[in-house]
Structures are given as structure tokens and as C-alpha cells.
Write a protein that holds these residues in place. Structure first.
Motif, mmCIF file in Angstrom:
data_model
loop_
_atom_site.group_PDB
_atom_site.id
_atom_site.type_symbol
_atom_site.label_atom_id
_atom_site.label_comp_id
_atom_site.label_asym_id
_atom_site.label_seq_id
_atom_site.Cartn_x
_atom_site.Cartn_y
_atom_site.Cartn_z
ATOM 1 N N VAL A 26 -6.978 1.841 5.412
ATOM 2 C CA VAL A 26 -6.637 1.154 4.161
ATOM 3 C C VAL A 26 -5.122 0.965 4.086
ATOM 4 O O VAL A 26 -4.643 -0.127 3.759
ATOM 5 C CB VAL A 26 -7.168 1.928 2.932
ATOM 6 C CG1 VAL A 26 -6.648 1.312 1.642
ATOM 7 C CG2 VAL A 26 -8.695 1.947 2.935
ATOM 8 N N LEU A 27 -4.364 2.008 4.384
ATOM 9 C CA LEU A 27 -2.907 1.907 4.387
ATOM 10 C C LEU A 27 -2.452 0.830 5.370
ATOM 11 O O LEU A 27 -1.609 -0.010 5.050
ATOM 12 C CB LEU A 27 -2.281 3.258 4.742
ATOM 13 C CG LEU A 27 -0.749 3.292 4.833
ATOM 14 C CD1 LEU A 27 -0.123 3.070 3.462
ATOM 15 C CD2 LEU A 27 -0.283 4.617 5.413
ATOM 16 N N SER A 46 -3.980 -1.723 6.371
ATOM 17 C CA SER A 46 -4.485 -3.072 6.079
ATOM 18 C C SER A 46 -3.425 -3.941 5.405
ATOM 19 O O SER A 46 -3.521 -5.161 5.416
ATOM 20 C CB SER A 46 -5.744 -3.008 5.211
ATOM 21 O OG SER A 46 -5.425 -2.576 3.897
ATOM 22 N N ALA A 47 -2.405 -3.318 4.819
ATOM 23 C CA ALA A 47 -1.308 -4.066 4.207
ATOM 24 C C ALA A 47 -0.327 -4.503 5.291
ATOM 25 O O ALA A 47 -0.195 -3.831 6.317
ATOM 26 C CB ALA A 47 -0.594 -3.199 3.173
ATOM 27 N N GLY A 56 0.862 5.379 0.588
ATOM 28 C CA GLY A 56 0.199 6.607 1.004
ATOM 29 C C GLY A 56 0.738 7.761 0.182
ATOM 30 O O GLY A 56 1.942 7.996 0.138
ATOM 31 N N ALA A 82 0.856 -1.175 0.000
ATOM 32 C CA ALA A 82 0.000 0.000 0.000
ATOM 33 C C ALA A 82 0.898 1.233 0.000
ATOM 34 O O ALA A 82 1.924 1.259 0.677
ATOM 35 C CB ALA A 82 -0.907 0.000 1.218
ATOM 36 N N ALA A 100 -8.823 6.193 5.006
ATOM 37 C CA ALA A 100 -7.638 5.912 4.187
ATOM 38 C C ALA A 100 -6.458 5.461 5.052
ATOM 39 O O ALA A 100 -5.615 4.694 4.599
ATOM 40 C CB ALA A 100 -7.269 7.132 3.352
ATOM 41 N N ARG A 107 4.938 -3.947 3.527
ATOM 42 C CA ARG A 107 4.406 -3.519 2.230
ATOM 43 C C ARG A 107 3.688 -2.177 2.327
ATOM 44 O O ARG A 107 2.906 -1.823 1.460
ATOM 45 C CB ARG A 107 3.473 -4.594 1.680
ATOM 46 C CG ARG A 107 4.249 -5.887 1.360
ATOM 47 C CD ARG A 107 3.405 -6.961 0.763
ATOM 48 N NE ARG A 107 2.812 -6.475 -0.480
ATOM 49 C CZ ARG A 107 1.697 -6.975 -0.997
ATOM 50 N NH1 ARG A 107 1.077 -7.951 -0.395
ATOM 51 N NH2 ARG A 107 1.214 -6.493 -2.101
ATOM 52 N N ARG A 108 3.952 -1.421 3.386
ATOM 53 C CA ARG A 108 3.354 -0.087 3.562
ATOM 54 C C ARG A 108 4.409 0.984 3.320
ATOM 55 O O ARG A 108 5.469 0.982 3.951
ATOM 56 C CB ARG A 108 2.777 0.061 4.979
ATOM 57 C CG ARG A 108 1.643 -0.888 5.265
ATOM 58 C CD ARG A 108 0.855 -0.549 6.505
ATOM 59 N NE ARG A 108 1.618 -0.376 7.718
ATOM 60 C CZ ARG A 108 1.499 -1.136 8.802
ATOM 61 N NH1 ARG A 108 0.662 -2.141 8.828
ATOM 62 N NH2 ARG A 108 2.197 -0.874 9.872
#
Length: 109
Positions: A14-15, A17-18, A3, A1, A11, A22-23
Motif C-alpha cells: 500500500v505504501l 502504491s503511491a 507509513g 502515502a 501495508a 509522495r511516500r
């Protein structure tokens, strides 16, 4: 993900959630933590409507803070304080606080 721009409200979730590895954030992005909104705008509302909206907002804020705490390693108390202060988090701090794994380099043209 990734940002990019201003990452706020849902949001942020959502960020997060990875998986942490992987963020990422772009170097000009920021995160914005704030408390929820009742969704009530204008109009006339009964005390019952306002009480129910306040309960729902408190529940949402608590759940939001717990998810952020779980995914970053911050305490729920610290997350709630940041939400109350409407905190803007720049990329380096986001990395330090556990929101992202790394900051993406600028693309050269």
C-alpha cells in the motif's frame, strides 16, 4: 502515502502504491519485510493441501519481492534475502533504500 507505526505485509505494498515523491514515514515508524504465511493453522492436512499451500506461498513471495524491487530499485534477490531474514527497516534506511521519499518531522506542541 504515510507509513506510521509498523508497516508490514500488504501495508508495505500500500505504501509503495503511491508515487515515490509522495511516500513518507513518520520518524518512529518501521517497515517489516517477511515471507508470506500459508494461512494453515492447526488441523490435519493432506500432502496435497500442504503442497498447494507451499506453491501458492512461493508464488506470493516471488510476486511480492518483484513489486518491492520494481518500486524501490533494489534487486529481487536482495528483497528476497531481506524477506527471509525478516528485516526491520527504520526510516533513514527506508529512505536510503528507496521505500520512501522522506521522513516527516515531529510535530511540536
Amino acid at each position: 502515502a504515510i507509513g506510521s507505526g509498523t508497516v508490514a505485509s500488504a501495508a508495505v505494498l500500500v505504501l509503495l502504491s503511491a508515487p515515490k515523491e509522495r511516500r513518507f514515514m513518520t520518524r518512529y515508524a518501521d517497515l517489516f519485510l517477511h515471507q508470506g504465511d500459508t494461512g494453515l493453522h492447526g488441523g490435519r492436512y493432506t500432502k496435497n493441501t500442504l503442497d498447494n499451500a507451499a506453491k501458492a506461498m512461493a508464488w506470493d513471495n516471488d510476486k511480492y519481492a518483484k513489486i518491492i524491487a520494481r518500486e524501490t530499485g533494489l534487486s529481487v534477490k536482495r528483497v528476497k534475502e531481506m524477506m527471509e531474514k525478516e528485516t526491520i527497516i527504520r526510516p533513514a534506511e527506508a529512505k536510503q533504500l528507496g521505500f520512501v521519499h522522506d521522513i516527516l518531522p515531529s510535530r511540536r506542541r
